[in-house]
Scaffold this motif. Structure first.
Motif, PDB file in Angstrom:
ATOM      1  N   LEU A 227      29.671  44.436 -58.545  1.00  0.00           N
ATOM      2  CA  LEU A 227      31.623  45.211 -59.111  1.00  0.00           C
ATOM      3  C   LEU A 227      32.395  46.170 -58.042  1.00  0.00           C
ATOM      4  O   LEU A 227      33.046  46.175 -57.117  1.00  0.00           O
ATOM      5  CB  LEU A 227      31.521  45.842 -60.409  1.00  0.00           C
TER       6      LEU A 227
ATOM      7  N   LEU B 177      32.668  35.574 -57.490  1.00  0.00           N
ATOM      8  CA  LEU B 177      33.546  36.102 -57.421  1.00  0.00           C
ATOM      9  C   LEU B 177      33.581  35.420 -58.741  1.00  0.00           C
ATOM     10  O   LEU B 177      33.532  36.200 -60.083  1.00  0.00           O
ATOM     11  CB  LEU B 177      35.327  35.883 -57.320  1.00  0.00           C
ATOM     12  N   LYS B 178      33.603  34.608 -59.282  1.00  0.00           N
ATOM     13  CA  LYS B 178      33.328  33.631 -60.203  1.00  0.00           C
ATOM     14  C   LYS B 178      32.187  33.895 -61.043  1.00  0.00           C
ATOM     15  O   LYS B 178      32.325  34.582 -62.229  1.00  0.00           O
ATOM     16  CB  LYS B 178      33.953  31.816 -60.183  1.00  0.00           C
TER      17      LYS B 178
ATOM     18  N   HIS C 116      33.132  37.536 -62.628  1.00  0.00           N
ATOM     19  CA  HIS C 116      34.274  37.296 -63.429  1.00  0.00           C
ATOM     20  C   HIS C 116      33.172  37.122 -64.858  1.00  0.00           C
ATOM     21  O   HIS C 116      32.980  37.792 -65.910  1.00  0.00           O
ATOM     22  CB  HIS C 116      34.987  36.839 -63.158  1.00  0.00           C
ATOM     23  N   ASP C 117      32.698  36.088 -64.872  1.00  0.00           N
ATOM     24  CA  ASP C 117      31.934  35.441 -65.732  1.00  0.00           C
ATOM     25  C   ASP C 117      30.746  36.380 -66.801  1.00  0.00           C
ATOM     26  O   ASP C 117      30.916  36.260 -67.850  1.00  0.00           O
ATOM     27  CB  ASP C 117      31.162  33.968 -66.004  1.00  0.00           C
TER      28      ASP C 117
ATOM     29  N   ARG D 225      32.828  38.860 -68.542  1.00  0.00           N
ATOM     30  CA  ARG D 225      33.460  38.384 -69.152  1.00  0.00           C
ATOM     31  C   ARG D 225      32.353  38.562 -70.837  1.00  0.00           C
ATOM     32  O   ARG D 225      33.055  39.236 -71.248  1.00  0.00           O
ATOM     33  CB  ARG D 225      34.392  37.434 -68.963  1.00  0.00           C
TER      34      ARG D 225
ATOM     35  N   VAL E  30      39.000  42.846 -68.763  1.00  0.00           N
ATOM     36  CA  VAL E  30      38.159  42.078 -67.364  1.00  0.00           C
ATOM     37  C   VAL E  30      38.687  41.066 -66.877  1.00  0.00           C
ATOM     38  O   VAL E  30      39.187  41.083 -65.574  1.00  0.00           O
ATOM     39  CB  VAL E  30      37.108  41.264 -67.660  1.00  0.00           C
ATOM     40  N   GLN E  31      39.627  40.394 -67.253  1.00  0.00           N
ATOM     41  CA  GLN E  31      41.025  39.473 -67.143  1.00  0.00           C
ATOM     42  C   GLN E  31      41.786  40.377 -65.877  1.00  0.00           C
ATOM     43  O   GLN E  31      41.908  39.900 -64.909  1.00  0.00           O
ATOM     44  CB  GLN E  31      41.500  38.868 -67.929  1.00  0.00           C
TER      45      GLN E  31
ATOM     46  N   PHE F 279      40.318  41.412 -62.756  1.00  0.00           N
ATOM     47  CA  PHE F 279      39.845  40.637 -61.826  1.00  0.00           C
ATOM     48  C   PHE F 279      41.075  39.875 -60.843  1.00  0.00           C
ATOM     49  O   PHE F 279      41.161  39.105 -59.637  1.00  0.00           O
ATOM     50  CB  PHE F 279      39.015  39.372 -62.030  1.00  0.00           C
TER      51      PHE F 279
END
Length: 493
Positions: free
Chosen positions: A317, A335-336, A339-340, A343, A357-358, A361
């Motif tokens: 991160l 990035l995905k 993120h996943d 999350r 988290v959302q 990002f």
């Protein structure tokens, strides 16, 4: 010649009686020597023992007579008032009480008269007086308790002259009762609120003994049994609540430690260049909370796969944030994936943090304006730090020597913290020493949290005589008091 059954118990009783006779005999010898009169020609004489001394019942009647009480009345202290919450017994008032008791004993001797007062009865009056002198001089006992127990002076004088075994027999019921009352006064009286603990029961026993017409062994055994039962019940309640208090405090300590470690770990990702404020808030908030939970779940083990995985996730991160700060947007797939994983990890641990988290990002959206701010240095400190920083406490050589010894103080030790001037002492029980924070947890007589004190602060209090451990002697208080009285007489001889 009396016959014995030869059992170990009988042999022990005989041995105790022999030691009791020796102790009493030595005290009487010294009292006799102290009463010898120096004549002008250099010789010494002593008042002769009366040919027809007053019987013990007559001496006891003088002891209990209103004339004695009226001649030297005890100063009003308020310690026997029912339901009293707090009483201040100053050192000055205590000294007046001591003088009154001493004057009463001299008045008793005068009223019986030299021609009637036997040497044995005179010695008995003096020895009982010494017992109460030792009690009144005992720094471990609260002044309020001393003042209350002093009202047993007259009953115990009457008992001693009528029952010779009181001073002779270490296991006399009246001695056991006095021992038990001192034990209750030492451990189970809180001068800041006398309605708690054993003080009301002590008042009841003092009143009951004072108003008793006759003193039988059964009477003292009954009072001792009732007092012991109340102490046992209070002790069990204290222990039950102390367990809950200790569990709560250990839980707080674990949480405090976890927050400190998590905060320091998160801070490692905030020590580089400037970063977006949203990222800083995420790391000091949700991310630190997540690490705190991991630390607690792993029982402080930072070598688990989860903890190491979290560190790797934090590094990824931070690298994405650094790229973003230079204008380079990370690859969509990477990035995905980041993120996943974030999350999932935070959502599984703290579900409502998925939204956090959302929000983080959203920084990576093409139309998001990136504003960098300097990262302030945040000192991570324990959440429950002492009001006085340990480093600010300057210790003497004696205080420094206590730093190694005090952590060995056994849990369950009772400690008296002395108040300022006439303030009441605070008697508390050591429940736990936390070696990681070097702090001591003390609970009160109800088992509730009373004090949390650092090692250096406690060492300073002991070094400056602001605290003392209330050691259990393992011996009778009456017995040890008579031995201290003997030592005082020997020192004056």
């Amino acid at each position: 010649v009396g016959l014995t059954d030869g059992s170990p118990a009988t042999a022990a009783r005989d041995s105790d009686l022999e030691l009791g006779d020796q102790l009493q005999g030595r005290i009487r010898e010294l009292l006799t020597a102290r009463r010898m009169r120096q004549n002008p020609d250099g010789t010494t004489t002593m008042r002769p023992d009366p040919v027809a001394p007053a019987p013990p019942v007559a001496v006891a009647a003088v002891i209990d007579s209103p004339q004695v009480q009226n001649f030297a009345p005890l100063p009003e202290t308020g310690v026997r008032e029912t339901g009293v919450r707090q009483v201040v017994v100053s050192r000055t008032l205590l000294e007046k009480l001591r003088r009154a008791l001493s004057t009463q004993r001299e008045q008793i001797k005068d009223m019986v008269g030299d021609e009637k007062l036997s040497h044995v009865d005179e010695d008995t009056i003096d020895i009982v007086g010494m017992l109460f002198e030792v009690m009144l001089n005992d720094d471990r006992l609260a002044n309020t308790v001393k003042a209350l127990l002093s009202h047993l002076h007259t009953p115990y004088l009457k008992l001693a002259v009528r029952d010779r075994s009181f001073l002779r027999h270490p296991d006399h019921p009246a001695r056991r009762l006095f021992d038990k009352m001192v034990e209750a006064g030492l451990r189970w009286v809180d001068e800041r609120d006398l309605t708690r603990g054993m003080y009301p029961k002590l008042q009841w026993v003092v009143d009951a003994v004072s108003h008793a017409g006759e003193y039988s062994a059964q009477l003292f055994e009954q009072y001792e049994a009732e007092l012991s039962a109340d102490i046992q019940l209070l002790s069990e309640r204290q222990q039950t609540r102390e367990v809950r208090t200790l569990e709560t405090e250990k839980g707080k300590a674990r949480l405090e430690e976890a927050r400190e470690v998590a905060g320091q770990t998160a801070q490692a990702f905030l020590t580089a260049a400037a970063a977006p404020q949203r990222y800083q808030d995420f790391m000091t908030g949700p991310w630190t909370d997540y690490l705190t939970l991991l630390y607690l779940r792993s029982n402080a083990n930072i070598n688990t796969a989860n903890w190491q995985g979290a560190q790797e996730l934090g590094r990824r991160l931070r690298s994405f944030i650094d790229d973003l700060a230079t204008g380079a947007r990370p690859d969509d797939a990477e990035l995905k994936a980041l993120h996943d994983e974030l999350r999932q990890r935070l959502g599984d641990a703290i579900p409502h943090y998925e939204r956090k988290v959302q929000q983080l990002f959203e920084l990576f959206s093409p139309d998001e304006e990136i504003v960098l701010t300097d990262i302030p240095h945040v000192a991570i400190a324990p959440a429950a730090a002492s009001a006085v920083s340990p480093e600010e406490i300057k210790l003497s050589k004696g205080g420094k020597s206590l730093l190694k010894r005090l952590p060995q103080l056994p849990p369950g030790s009772w400690v008296s913290f002395h108040g300022e001037s006439e303030d009441p002492d605070q008697i508390v029980k050591l429940s736990w020493f936390n070696p990681k924070t070097e702090r001591f947890l003390f609970v009160d007589q109800a088992g509730a949290k009373a004090l949390v004190m650092s090692l250096r602060e406690l060492a300073n209090r002991f070094d400056k005589e602001g605290a003392q451990v209330l050691h259990a002697t393992g011996t009778s208080y009456v017995e040890s008091s008579l031995r201290r009285a003997l030592q005082t007489l020997e020192n004056r001889a």
